[in-house]
Motif scaffolding. Structure first.
Motif, PDB file in Angstrom:
ATOM      1  N   ILE A   1       1.398  -1.449   0.440  1.00 41.79           N
ATOM      2  CA  ILE A   1      -0.130  -0.003   0.260  1.00 41.79           C
ATOM      3  C   ILE A   1       1.463   1.288  -0.097  1.00 41.79           C
ATOM      4  O   ILE A   1       0.306   2.033  -0.798  1.00 41.79           O
ATOM      5  N   LEU A   2       2.145   1.289   0.797  1.00 45.70           N
ATOM      6  CA  LEU A   2       2.734   2.720   1.027  1.00 45.70           C
ATOM      7  C   LEU A   2       3.693   2.752  -0.094  1.00 45.70           C
ATOM      8  O   LEU A   2       3.539   3.679  -0.870  1.00 45.70           O
ATOM      9  N   ASP A   3       4.245   1.370  -0.867  1.00 46.46           N
ATOM     10  CA  ASP A   3       5.233   1.757  -2.081  1.00 46.46           C
ATOM     11  C   ASP A   3       3.803   2.445  -2.982  1.00 46.46           C
ATOM     12  O   ASP A   3       4.433   3.431  -3.445  1.00 46.46           O
ATOM     13  N   ARG A   4       2.740   1.667  -3.284  1.00 54.51           N
ATOM     14  CA  ARG A   4       1.810   2.808  -4.043  1.00 54.51           C
ATOM     15  C   ARG A   4       1.696   3.971  -3.840  1.00 54.51           C
ATOM     16  O   ARG A   4       0.902   4.136  -4.649  1.00 54.51           O
ATOM     17  N   LEU A   5       1.480   4.590  -3.233  1.00 57.03           N
ATOM     18  CA  LEU A   5       0.966   5.622  -2.851  1.00 57.03           C
ATOM     19  C   LEU A   5       1.433   6.810  -3.011  1.00 57.03           C
ATOM     20  O   LEU A   5       1.782   7.427  -3.292  1.00 57.03           O
ATOM     21  N   GLU A   6       2.768   6.131  -3.071  1.00 48.34           N
ATOM     22  CA  GLU A   6       4.364   6.783  -2.799  1.00 48.34           C
ATOM     23  C   GLU A   6       4.477   7.232  -4.004  1.00 48.34           C
ATOM     24  O   GLU A   6       4.850   8.234  -4.991  1.00 48.34           O
ATOM     25  N   ARG A   7       4.227   6.255  -5.120  1.00 46.80           N
ATOM     26  CA  ARG A   7       4.470   6.118  -5.930  1.00 46.80           C
ATOM     27  C   ARG A   7       3.244   7.050  -6.952  1.00 46.80           C
ATOM     28  O   ARG A   7       3.607   8.441  -7.410  1.00 46.80           O
ATOM     29  N   SER A   8       2.144   7.000  -6.829  1.00 43.83           N
ATOM     30  CA  SER A   8       1.173   8.044  -7.196  1.00 43.83           C
ATOM     31  C   SER A   8       1.510   9.047  -6.408  1.00 43.83           C
ATOM     32  O   SER A   8       0.881   9.736  -7.509  1.00 43.83           O
TER      33      SER A   8
ATOM     34  N   ASN B   1       2.616  19.416  -9.010  1.00 42.35           N
ATOM     35  CA  ASN B   1       1.270  20.316  -8.527  1.00 42.35           C
ATOM     36  C   ASN B   1      -0.015  20.628  -8.711  1.00 42.35           C
ATOM     37  O   ASN B   1      -0.675  21.278  -9.633  1.00 42.35           O
ATOM     38  N   ASP B   2      -0.201  18.858  -9.163  1.00 41.53           N
ATOM     39  CA  ASP B   2      -1.988  18.885  -9.744  1.00 41.53           C
ATOM     40  C   ASP B   2      -3.088  19.932  -8.535  1.00 41.53           C
ATOM     41  O   ASP B   2      -3.422  19.700  -7.615  1.00 41.53           O
ATOM     42  N   PRO B   3      -3.711  20.701  -9.084  1.00 42.60           N
ATOM     43  CA  PRO B   3      -4.493  21.617  -9.078  1.00 42.60           C
ATOM     44  C   PRO B   3      -5.936  21.015  -7.941  1.00 42.60           C
ATOM     45  O   PRO B   3      -6.389  21.750  -6.605  1.00 42.60           O
ATOM     46  N   ASP B   4      -5.961  19.521  -7.868  1.00 42.24           N
ATOM     47  CA  ASP B   4      -7.130  19.009  -7.362  1.00 42.24           C
ATOM     48  C   ASP B   4      -6.507  17.577  -7.181  1.00 42.24           C
ATOM     49  O   ASP B   4      -6.593  16.795  -6.671  1.00 42.24           O
ATOM     50  N   ARG B   5      -5.156  18.365  -6.300  1.00 40.47           N
ATOM     51  CA  ARG B   5      -4.220  17.080  -5.273  1.00 40.47           C
ATOM     52  C   ARG B   5      -4.536  16.749  -4.297  1.00 40.47           C
ATOM     53  O   ARG B   5      -5.233  15.462  -4.618  1.00 40.47           O
TER      54      ARG B   5
END
Length: 99
Positions: A52-59, A65-69
């Protein structure tokens, strides 16, 4: 062993033999059969957590700087958990056999 036989389908002696250890060594390390099962469950959960943490970090790093971060972050969390889903990863079947 637990995945194929369930938690009551094997003994400490069988675990020791499979690991090429003495029964005493297994008991010295785990103390009880229940502690052995808990340790195995913890190992599975740690691996899932790492996924979970690996995928989350990659994503999250791909977001920039996505405005809908905020929305994208929530999507990343949901996607990360779904990717590591116990049922789809095969862990669910194995993990439920331990319980």
């Amino acid at each position: 062993m637990a995945a194929s036989r369930g938690p009551g389908g094997f003994t400490i002696d069988q675990v020791a033999k499979a690991a090429s250890l003495s029964r005493r060594t297994v008991f010295n390390h785990f103390g009880t059969f229940e502690a052995l099962l808990v340790s195995a469950c913890e190992d599975v959960l740690l691996e899932i957590n790492d996924r979970i943490l690996d995928r989350l970090e990659r994503s999250l790093s791909a977001l920039g700087n996505d405005p809908d971060r905020e929305t994208a972050t929530l999507d990343c969390v949901c996607g990360s958990v779904q990717e590591a889903d116990l049922n789809r990863s095969g862990f669910g079947r194995d993990f439920r056999l331990w319980l």
